[in-house]
Design a protein around this motif. Sequence first.
Motif, PDB file in Angstrom:
ATOM      1  N   LEU A 117       0.835  -1.206   0.000  1.00 24.37           N
ATOM      2  CA  LEU A 117       0.000   0.000   0.000  1.00 24.37           C
ATOM      3  C   LEU A 117       0.872   1.261   0.000  1.00 24.37           C
ATOM      4  N   ALA A 118       1.945   1.261   0.798  1.00 20.07           N
ATOM      5  CA  ALA A 118       2.818   2.440   0.853  1.00 20.07           C
ATOM      6  C   ALA A 118       3.399   2.744  -0.530  1.00 20.07           C
ATOM      7  N   ARG A 119       3.848   1.698  -1.218  1.00 16.82           N
ATOM      8  CA  ARG A 119       4.438   1.901  -2.556  1.00 16.82           C
ATOM      9  C   ARG A 119       3.387   2.394  -3.551  1.00 16.82           C
ATOM     10  N   ALA A 120       2.191   1.853  -3.477  1.00 16.81           N
ATOM     11  CA  ALA A 120       1.129   2.276  -4.402  1.00 16.81           C
ATOM     12  C   ALA A 120       0.737   3.732  -4.138  1.00 16.81           C
ATOM     13  N   LEU A 121       0.681   4.124  -2.868  1.00 20.14           N
ATOM     14  CA  LEU A 121       0.397   5.529  -2.540  1.00 20.14           C
ATOM     15  C   LEU A 121       1.512   6.427  -3.092  1.00 20.14           C
ATOM     16  N   ALA A 165       9.196   5.438  -0.037  1.00 17.08           N
ATOM     17  CA  ALA A 165       7.969   6.209  -0.274  1.00 17.08           C
ATOM     18  C   ALA A 165       8.076   7.566   0.414  1.00 17.08           C
ATOM     19  N   PRO A 166       9.043   8.385  -0.046  1.00 20.91           N
ATOM     20  CA  PRO A 166       9.318   9.642   0.653  1.00 20.91           C
ATOM     21  C   PRO A 166       8.189  10.667   0.566  1.00 20.91           C
ATOM     22  N   LEU A 167       7.223  10.460  -0.343  1.00 15.99           N
ATOM     23  CA  LEU A 167       6.091  11.394  -0.394  1.00 15.99           C
ATOM     24  C   LEU A 167       5.061  11.100   0.699  1.00 15.99           C
ATOM     25  N   LEU A 168       5.253   9.986   1.401  1.00 19.58           N
ATOM     26  CA  LEU A 168       4.417   9.703   2.570  1.00 19.58           C
ATOM     27  C   LEU A 168       5.111  10.310   3.797  1.00 19.58           C
TER      28      LEU A 168
END
Length: 236
Positions: A117-121, A165-168
């Motif tokens: 989920l983190a990668r998809a976000l 996933a640095p945009l999270l």
Amino acid sequence: MTKNLSSDASGGAEEIARRVRAVRERMIEQSLRCGRDPAQTALMAVTKTVPAERVNAALAAGISLLGENRVQECCEKYQNYACNSDAIHFIGHLQTNKIRDIIDKIGMVESVGSLHLARALQRELEKKGQSLPVLVQVNIGREPSKSGFLPEEAREALGEIEREAPLLQVRGLMAVPPKTDSDLWFGRMQELFEELRAGRAQFATLSMGMSGDFERAIRFGSTQVRIGSAIFGQRA
Ligand SMILES: *Cc1c(COP(=O)(O)O)cnc(C)c1O
């Protein structure tokens, strides 16, 4: 036939306002009992199955944070909410094929419980050129029915999310501890939160506690309780 609205389980606007006040009072009393500043714990209203009109009654009563469990239900209701999307947090299981439907309608995903989920976000956020505050969900009681990283996986998962996933923007942890009389899982969650918090300036939210256990959650350091039935009445 006359109907006594004040005892109606579903409740009108006044009843919702009364329940919001009652929950706040209990939160304040419990915070003071535990030597905590009442301002450290936010109150979220969880809206599943509740029509927008009744959600707006909670907003009118001072609620400033909503929790949404289901993508479709959120998409149907959010336009009728008297708040902006930053005040809406997604707290349910998020399928990756629904990310696109929900991402513009919410201010945070509290239920990031897998790297998938983190990668998809991350991929969706890259397309949009945006970032998104999130919480990492931990399955503290190791319950097969619940989502989230196992407690022993949490540290490594957090590191991987930060790298891949640095945009999270990870702002903390979320959990639904097992419904038992024991303090054990709340205590473990608090320990894990404090451990992961060390050295992370933005990591400040522990989302824990529901209608049946929010006072216990406050005792164990919760900074955000998620309350449904104690505000809106029992769900059908
Ligand atoms: C439904 C729900 C809540 C609120 O539950 P209540 O017991 O009605 O307060 C909180 N968190 C999550 C993740 C939920 O699904």
